[in-house]
Scaffold this active site. Structure first.
Site, PDB file in Angstrom:
ATOM      1  N   HIS A 184      85.298  50.414 -26.642  1.00 48.73           N
ATOM      2  CA  HIS A 184      86.294  51.171 -25.892  1.00 48.73           C
ATOM      3  C   HIS A 184      87.088  50.257 -24.978  1.00 48.73           C
ATOM      4  O   HIS A 184      86.581  49.249 -24.479  1.00 48.73           O
ATOM      5  CB  HIS A 184      85.644  52.311 -25.104  1.00 48.73           C
ATOM      6  N   ASP A 243      88.697  51.274 -22.155  1.00 45.11           N
ATOM      7  CA  ASP A 243      88.809  51.777 -20.791  1.00 45.11           C
ATOM      8  C   ASP A 243      87.629  51.326 -19.939  1.00 45.11           C
ATOM      9  O   ASP A 243      86.611  50.834 -20.451  1.00 45.11           O
ATOM     10  CB  ASP A 243      88.901  53.304 -20.792  1.00 45.11           C
ATOM     11  N   ASP A 283      81.195  45.904 -19.834  1.00 47.63           N
ATOM     12  CA  ASP A 283      81.394  47.294 -20.279  1.00 47.63           C
ATOM     13  C   ASP A 283      82.878  47.663 -20.265  1.00 47.63           C
ATOM     14  O   ASP A 283      83.345  48.315 -19.350  1.00 47.63           O
ATOM     15  CB  ASP A 283      80.613  48.228 -19.354  1.00 47.63           C
ATOM     16  N   GLU A 339      86.447  56.520 -23.508  1.00 48.94           N
ATOM     17  CA  GLU A 339      85.008  56.624 -23.730  1.00 48.94           C
ATOM     18  C   GLU A 339      84.280  57.027 -22.458  1.00 48.94           C
ATOM     19  O   GLU A 339      83.280  57.757 -22.505  1.00 48.94           O
ATOM     20  CB  GLU A 339      84.451  55.287 -24.236  1.00 48.94           C
ATOM     21  N   GLU A 340      84.778  56.585 -21.321  1.00 47.20           N
ATOM     22  CA  GLU A 340      84.077  56.816 -20.062  1.00 47.20           C
ATOM     23  C   GLU A 340      84.198  58.256 -19.568  1.00 47.20           C
ATOM     24  O   GLU A 340      83.540  58.632 -18.598  1.00 47.20           O
ATOM     25  CB  GLU A 340      84.596  55.858 -18.980  1.00 47.20           C
ATOM     26  N   GLU A 378      78.663  47.847 -26.993  1.00 43.06           N
ATOM     27  CA  GLU A 378      78.246  48.181 -25.634  1.00 43.06           C
ATOM     28  C   GLU A 378      77.186  47.185 -25.152  1.00 43.06           C
ATOM     29  O   GLU A 378      76.471  46.585 -25.957  1.00 43.06           O
ATOM     30  CB  GLU A 378      77.658  49.599 -25.597  1.00 43.06           C
ATOM     31  N   HIS A 413      79.119  49.986 -14.717  1.00 46.12           N
ATOM     32  CA  HIS A 413      79.417  51.009 -13.716  1.00 46.12           C
ATOM     33  C   HIS A 413      78.967  50.585 -12.323  1.00 46.12           C
ATOM     34  O   HIS A 413      78.777  51.446 -11.455  1.00 46.12           O
ATOM     35  CB  HIS A 413      78.789  52.364 -14.076  1.00 46.12           C
TER      36      HIS A 413
END
Length: 386
Positions: free
Chosen positions: A83, A85, A115, A147-148, A172, A359
């Protein structure tokens, strides 16, 4: 065999350029951003290497795009997916600019380093070393949107039925350990509509907080029932989970609460159907809904993401274990894997960096991951495309 293309960045330059382009996905409109700049940059890089580029505008989300890059022809082949984003960030909790690579203590710090924008920088380097004339099966690179949050990009790509690769690897952060199983995720808002009034006369109102207290009691019973009925020893948290994440209600101590909301999430084990969980939730709260007509509602917060499982004996799993030197495992978080798997291909999640960094403020990718990841990608491409 190609050398470093003078028109393309090296790994550090590539990851720096990707990190510098903000592409935050957020359910809060004030934070949410388009990923178009990242998609355009990736498209230009892979087009320079001879890939055919397809860009999809993702319906239902403004300014969000997928990119599919294809090298070679024929059937099957390898899909490398990820992803484009990132999550939002609190700059005050970072020790450096989140949108600028900071190379310190043998680590590359920056938002999206593990990530997972860094994965695309690795793919770019691996592809510069290919002898394109010897390709026997196609190599695909997929960059998705959102995706997030909603996983809208992966959902749309799975439905578009554009390609049918033999295998897919989603990069990932797993410390290059092949992940073959993860839980599903769904989130719901439970709302109680009460009737406000003066606290001195409780009988003249209906207290939404008191009804929510009954709801929470039933949710605890449901959680206990699920924990006793379903276990999977492959996970470190071996049962499905239910989290009571946010609650809001009332406005003053001397008023009967007229409205209360509770946000929950549930994470299912492989083999459990999303609709089953929703049904169990509704049945658990049905007696309360009947006791208080038209006062209890359950609404979906975000589209659910199903659980994922790839057969451990699959050729891709055995190959990934051999090349990575790690045994396959299961994880508790959700990914785009179940949607990519809908393409009909063997699918795993395996990429550089640690999920513990994802994150988080001061997210980083360790230098020690670079050579290992480049070698692993080269082996996978050679095995499935040549």
């Amino acid at each position: 065999m190609n050398k470093q293309n003078k028109h393309l960045p090296n790994f550090t330059q590539a990851i720096s350029q990707l990190i510098a382009l903000p592409s935050i996905s957020s359910s809060q409109a004030s934070w949410d951003q388009s990923n178009q700049a990242v998609i355009n940059l990736l498209s230009a890089w892979f087009e320079t290497l001879g890939f055919t580029i397809t860009i999809q505008a993702v319906p239902g989300v403004k300014g969000k795009y997928n990119m599919l890059a294809k090298l070679g022809s024929g059937h099957g082949g390898l899909l490398l997916a990820g992803h484009s984003d990132t999550v939002p960030f609190d700059e005050n909790r970072w020790l450096s600019d989140p949108l600028q690579i900071n190379h310190k203590d043998d680590k590359l710090f920056g938002l999206g380093t593990c990530d997972m924008k860094g994965f695309f920088a690795f793919i770019l380097q691996a592809c510069q070393q290919l002898d394109i004339a010897l390709l026997k099966k196609p190599l695909y690179v997929l960059a998705t949107a959102d995706e997030e949050t909603t996983m809208a990009g992966a959902r749309f790509f799975a439905d578009s039925d554009m390609i049918k690769p033999d295998v897919a690897v989603i990069g990932e952060p797993t410390n290059l350990v092949p992940v073959i199983m993860h839980k599903g995720h769904m989130s719901h808002k439970i709302s109680i509509k009460g009737q406000a009034g003066h606290s001195s006369k409780p009988a003249n109102g209906i207290n939404a907080i008191e009804i929510m207290h009954q709801v929470i009691s039933e949710l605890f019973k449901l959680r206990e029932k699920l924990n006793l009925s379903y276990q999977n020893e492959a996970f470190d948290v071996q049962t499905p989970t239910m989290n009571l994440g946010a609650i809001h209600g009332g406005d003053n101590a001397n008023r009967i609460c007229g409205h209360c909301e509770l946000d929950i999430d549930m994470r299912s084990l492989p083999g459990m159907k999303d609709q089953e969980l929703v049904s169990w939730l509704s049945k658990a709260l049905q007696p309360i809904a009947e006791k208080y007509p038209a006062r209890l509602t359950i609404t979906e917060l975000d589209p659910s993401s199903p659980s994922f499982q790839q057969t451990p004996e699959s050729e891709l799993v055995l190959t990934a274990e051999k090349f990575s030197g790690h045994s396959c495992c299961a994880v508790n978080y959700a990914t785009e894997a179940p949607f990519i798997q809908q393409l009909g291909c063997q699918t795993i999640v395996m990429g550089p960096g640690s999920i513990d960094q994802a994150h988080q403020p001061n997210e980083y990718l360790a230098d020690s991951e670079i050579i290992k990841t480049e070698q692993l990608l080269a082996q996978l491409i050679q095995h499935y495309c040549f």
